[in-house]
Design an enzyme around this catalytic site. Structure first.
Site, PDB file in Angstrom:
ATOM      1  N   LEU A 133      40.143  61.349  50.816  1.00  0.00           N
ATOM      2  CA  LEU A 133      41.192  60.320  50.878  1.00  0.00           C
ATOM      3  C   LEU A 133      40.611  58.939  50.572  1.00  0.00           C
ATOM      4  CD1 LEU A 133      44.155  59.543  51.680  1.00  0.00           C
ATOM      5  CD2 LEU A 133      43.342  59.316  54.030  1.00  0.00           C
TER       6      LEU A 133
ATOM      7  N   GLY B 188      40.314  51.960  52.269  1.00  0.00           N
ATOM      8  CA  GLY B 188      39.762  52.611  53.467  1.00  0.00           C
ATOM      9  C   GLY B 188      40.852  52.681  54.519  1.00  0.00           C
TER      10      GLY B 188
ATOM     11  N   GLY C  34      43.175  66.073  63.018  1.00  0.00           N
ATOM     12  CA  GLY C  34      41.792  65.630  62.810  1.00  0.00           C
ATOM     13  C   GLY C  34      41.356  64.649  63.896  1.00  0.00           C
ATOM     14  N   ARG C  35      42.283  63.788  64.286  1.00  0.00           N
ATOM     15  CA  ARG C  35      41.940  62.771  65.314  1.00  0.00           C
ATOM     16  C   ARG C  35      41.721  63.428  66.669  1.00  0.00           C
ATOM     17  NH1 ARG C  35      46.146  58.628  62.431  1.00  0.00           N
ATOM     18  NH2 ARG C  35      44.615  57.973  60.881  1.00  0.00           N
TER      19      ARG C  35
ATOM     20  N   GLN D 201      20.764  55.375  78.907  1.00  0.00           N
ATOM     21  CA  GLN D 201      20.200  54.344  79.797  1.00  0.00           C
ATOM     22  C   GLN D 201      19.570  54.983  81.040  1.00  0.00           C
ATOM     23  OE1 GLN D 201      20.144  51.195  78.973  1.00  0.00           O
ATOM     24  NE2 GLN D 201      19.460  50.214  80.866  1.00  0.00           N
TER      25      GLN D 201
ATOM     26  N   GLY E 141      16.030  55.902  80.882  1.00  0.00           N
ATOM     27  CA  GLY E 141      15.051  54.834  80.677  1.00  0.00           C
ATOM     28  C   GLY E 141      14.470  54.920  79.276  1.00  0.00           C
TER      29      GLY E 141
ATOM     30  N   GLU F 173      38.338  58.817  60.309  1.00  0.00           N
ATOM     31  CA  GLU F 173      39.671  59.401  60.540  1.00  0.00           C
ATOM     32  C   GLU F 173      40.619  58.314  61.056  1.00  0.00           C
ATOM     33  OE1 GLU F 173      40.045  63.384  61.522  1.00  0.00           O
ATOM     34  OE2 GLU F 173      38.255  63.896  60.383  1.00  0.00           O
TER      35      GLU F 173
HETATM   36  C1  LIG Z   1      30.024  59.318  57.950  1.00  0.00           C
HETATM   37  C2  LIG Z   1      31.414  59.115  57.404  1.00  0.00           C
HETATM   38  C3  LIG Z   1      32.138  60.224  57.001  1.00  0.00           C
HETATM   39  C4  LIG Z   1      33.409  60.063  56.446  1.00  0.00           C
HETATM   40  N1  LIG Z   1      34.090  61.153  56.000  1.00  0.00           N
HETATM   41  C5  LIG Z   1      35.248  60.984  55.308  1.00  0.00           C
HETATM   42  C6  LIG Z   1      35.868  62.099  54.677  1.00  0.00           C
HETATM   43  O1  LIG Z   1      35.416  63.246  54.788  1.00  0.00           O
HETATM   44  N2  LIG Z   1      36.998  61.878  53.944  1.00  0.00           N
HETATM   45  C7  LIG Z   1      37.540  60.641  53.809  1.00  0.00           C
HETATM   46  O2  LIG Z   1      38.560  60.508  53.125  1.00  0.00           O
HETATM   47  N3  LIG Z   1      36.962  59.544  54.397  1.00  0.00           N
HETATM   48  C8  LIG Z   1      35.835  59.684  55.129  1.00  0.00           C
HETATM   49  N4  LIG Z   1      35.218  58.599  55.728  1.00  0.00           N
HETATM   50  C9  LIG Z   1      35.791  57.287  55.521  1.00  0.00           C
HETATM   51  C10 LIG Z   1      36.394  56.649  56.775  1.00  0.00           C
HETATM   52  O3  LIG Z   1      37.587  57.294  57.105  1.00  0.00           O
HETATM   53  C11 LIG Z   1      36.560  55.142  56.491  1.00  0.00           C
HETATM   54  O4  LIG Z   1      35.265  54.580  56.491  1.00  0.00           O
HETATM   55  C12 LIG Z   1      37.443  54.461  57.504  1.00  0.00           C
HETATM   56  O5  LIG Z   1      38.790  54.878  57.366  1.00  0.00           O
HETATM   57  C13 LIG Z   1      37.400  52.927  57.371  1.00  0.00           C
HETATM   58  O6  LIG Z   1      37.572  52.508  56.053  1.00  0.00           O
HETATM   59  P1  LIG Z   1      36.532  51.435  55.443  1.00  0.00           P
HETATM   60  O7  LIG Z   1      35.161  51.959  55.678  1.00  0.00           O
HETATM   61  O8  LIG Z   1      36.938  51.152  54.039  1.00  0.00           O
HETATM   62  O9  LIG Z   1      36.692  50.128  56.330  1.00  0.00           O
HETATM   63  P2  LIG Z   1      37.765  48.955  56.140  1.00  0.00           P
HETATM   64  O10 LIG Z   1      39.124  49.494  55.981  1.00  0.00           O
HETATM   65  O11 LIG Z   1      37.273  48.022  55.089  1.00  0.00           O
HETATM   66  O12 LIG Z   1      37.689  48.223  57.548  1.00  0.00           O
HETATM   67  C14 LIG Z   1      36.635  47.319  57.910  1.00  0.00           C
HETATM   68  C15 LIG Z   1      36.920  46.808  59.328  1.00  0.00           C
HETATM   69  O13 LIG Z   1      38.156  46.076  59.342  1.00  0.00           O
HETATM   70  C16 LIG Z   1      39.024  46.643  60.310  1.00  0.00           C
HETATM   71  N5  LIG Z   1      40.409  46.546  59.838  1.00  0.00           N
HETATM   72  C17 LIG Z   1      40.905  46.943  58.630  1.00  0.00           C
HETATM   73  N6  LIG Z   1      42.207  46.675  58.562  1.00  0.00           N
HETATM   74  C18 LIG Z   1      42.564  46.145  59.751  1.00  0.00           C
HETATM   75  C19 LIG Z   1      43.793  45.661  60.302  1.00  0.00           C
HETATM   76  N7  LIG Z   1      44.938  45.729  59.631  1.00  0.00           N
HETATM   77  N8  LIG Z   1      43.783  45.137  61.546  1.00  0.00           N
HETATM   78  C20 LIG Z   1      42.634  45.093  62.264  1.00  0.00           C
HETATM   79  N9  LIG Z   1      41.439  45.538  61.796  1.00  0.00           N
HETATM   80  C21 LIG Z   1      41.420  46.054  60.569  1.00  0.00           C
HETATM   81  C22 LIG Z   1      38.581  48.074  60.465  1.00  0.00           C
HETATM   82  O14 LIG Z   1      38.993  48.634  61.697  1.00  0.00           O
HETATM   83  C23 LIG Z   1      37.079  47.939  60.353  1.00  0.00           C
HETATM   84  O15 LIG Z   1      36.545  47.551  61.585  1.00  0.00           O
HETATM   85  C24 LIG Z   1      33.971  58.755  56.330  1.00  0.00           C
HETATM   86  C25 LIG Z   1      33.236  57.645  56.778  1.00  0.00           C
HETATM   87  C26 LIG Z   1      31.968  57.817  57.303  1.00  0.00           C
HETATM   88  C27 LIG Z   1      31.198  56.601  57.754  1.00  0.00           C
END
Ligand SMILES: Cc1cc2nc3c(=O)[nH]c(=O)nc-3n(C[C@H](O)[C@H](O)[C@H](O)COP(=O)(O)OP(=O)(O)OC[C@H]3O[C@@H](n4cnc5c(N)ncnc54)[C@H](O)[C@@H]3O)c2cc1C
Length: 384
Positions: free
Chosen positions: A124, A130, A240-241, A335, A338, A362
């Protein structure tokens, strides 16, 4: 309302706990250290039904409820957080294919996904989509042979070593309604994989970007109808969540168990650490929060099973709360060890590293708050 596990649930939990003890826990540190993706063990998990827990029986899955699946995943996560988290993603993919694929595509993909002969990835997230996943720009353009897929995905769990991709791509206009979902063999010409991302945790599963360059798929690869993809993706994520929240609960329980044993063995100031009231109070708080998190996760799972109108909100609440609690319990259990908690000889630092990402993926925990707040405001203050 019955809060006790029934006989079937106890039996499932026992089988999962044994698999966790025998096949996951003894290897988890090595998989983490050497970044090994344990495909053979995943295959064994498939033989026990752990890769198709809530896939309908009509497609060959176990057809269990989300609540049953959560009880099982919790036990597995006690053995290896990262490998269990991958199993949960694979379960989501298998369920999506079994639920929404055409008859012929389901017949082609499901048996091997269920057995673990093929592993699946959920695609996705994109470089610029993201949290705002509905802004995705990967396209699937109709042609005589089906659809031509072009675009880029990032952070895809399992990518490069899985066999089947569920890909969300745009077939229509802007926004969620223009998104469709496809099931695509991972070795289709035009698919390329990025480098294996070096990560803080989740090291027993690879994470890579994927690029799609004129990838030809057939009509048979479409899940459901055009424009239903985002709804399917979000339905997948409700479960998933719960699963990711469960992985936090299971890991935290394991961390707390080990901390509990440690403080009874370790003496300072001439007495066992467990005799200090500050330590006892910490243990009491961690155990209480963990029980509350488990309760909320199981409640959300039950709402999803009963197709409650607020199931999505409860799944978001459970994911936010249990992943925050899980992280705190792992942090505070470390923690209690230690300096030894920080040393790789003990698993506490791995638990801490592995659960951290559950607050991000997710849907980040900030996005969970958006989902919950939106519903609260819609309801005008009515009790959920
Ligand atoms: C190890 C790993 C495995 C993953 N596996 C998958 C997978 O299998 N398939 C898949 O599709 N994706 C996967 N992901 C992607 C993951 O779902 C995204 O990283 C996640 O949804 C956040 O998107 P982003 O990294 O682009 O962060 P961003 O959307 O850029 O967000 C950055 C920060 O801003 C905050 N933020 C964004 N919008 C708002 C808002 N409106 N209000 C307040 N805060 C906000 C976010 O909470 C975050 O703290 C994976 C990620 C990791 C790290």
């Amino acid at each position: 309302m019955d809060f006790e596990l029934n006989a079937d649930q106890k039996a499932f939990a026992d089988t999962a706990a044994q698999f966790a003890r025998d096949s996951l826990a003894p290897n988890a540190a090595q998989w983490d250290e050497q970044q090994q993706f344990p495909k053979q063990v995943l295959r064994e998990a498939g033989e026990l039904g752990f890769l198709s827990l809530y896939t309908p029986e009509s497609r060959g899955g176990l057809g269990l409820s989300r609540l049953d699946a959560s009880i099982i995943f919790e036990q597995l996560a006690m053995g290896c957080t990262s490998t269990t988290a991958f199993m949960t993603i694979h379960n989501m993919v298998t369920w999506m294919v079994a639920s929404f694929a055409t008859e012929s595509a389901a017949a082609h993909f499901c048996p091997k996904l269920i057995s673990g002969e093929w592993l699946g990835s959920y695609c996705l997230t994109e470089p610029n989509a993201g949290s705002d996943a509905a802004a995705l720009t990967t396209t699937a353009t109709k042609n005589d042979m089906g659809y031509l897929v072009n675009g880029n995905k990032v952070f895809i769990s399992g990518a490069g070593e899985t066999d089947v991709l569920v890909v969300m791509a745009r077939t229509g206009g802007e926004g969620a309604k223009g998104v469709s979902a496809f099931v695509i063999p991972a070795d289709t010409p035009g698919i390329r994989y990025g480098r294996k991302e070096p990560k803080m945790g989740w090291n027993s599963q690879p994470t890579r970007s994927i690029s799609f360059d004129n990838v030809q798929v057939s009509h048979d690869n479409l899940l459901g109808e055009e424009g239903q993809g985002f709804v399917f993706a979000m339905k997948g994520l409700d479960g998933g969540r719960i699963n990711i929240a469960t992985c936090s609960v299971g890991t935290a329980q394991q961390a707390l168990n080990e901390a509990l044993a440690y403080v009874q063995q370790r003496s300072q100031f001439g007495q066992s650490l467990s005799t200090f009231q500050a330590i006892q109070f910490k243990l009491a708080d961690l155990a209480t929060e963990l029980v509350a998190a488990r309760g909320l996760v199981r409640m959300a799972a039950s709402k999803l099973d009963n197709q409650d109108r607020d199931a999505t909100t409860y799944c978001a609440m459970a994911k936010r709360f249990a992943t925050d609690v899980g992280f705190r319990v792992c942090d505070q259990s470390l923690q209690l060890f230690g300096g030894y908690g920080y040393i790789k000889e003990y698993p506490m630092e791995r638990y801490f590293r592995d659960v951290r990402v559950h607050q991000i993926l997710e849907g980040t925990n900030e996005i969970m708050r958006l989902i919950i707040a939106r519903r609260l405001l819609e309801e005008g203050g009515k009790q959920l």
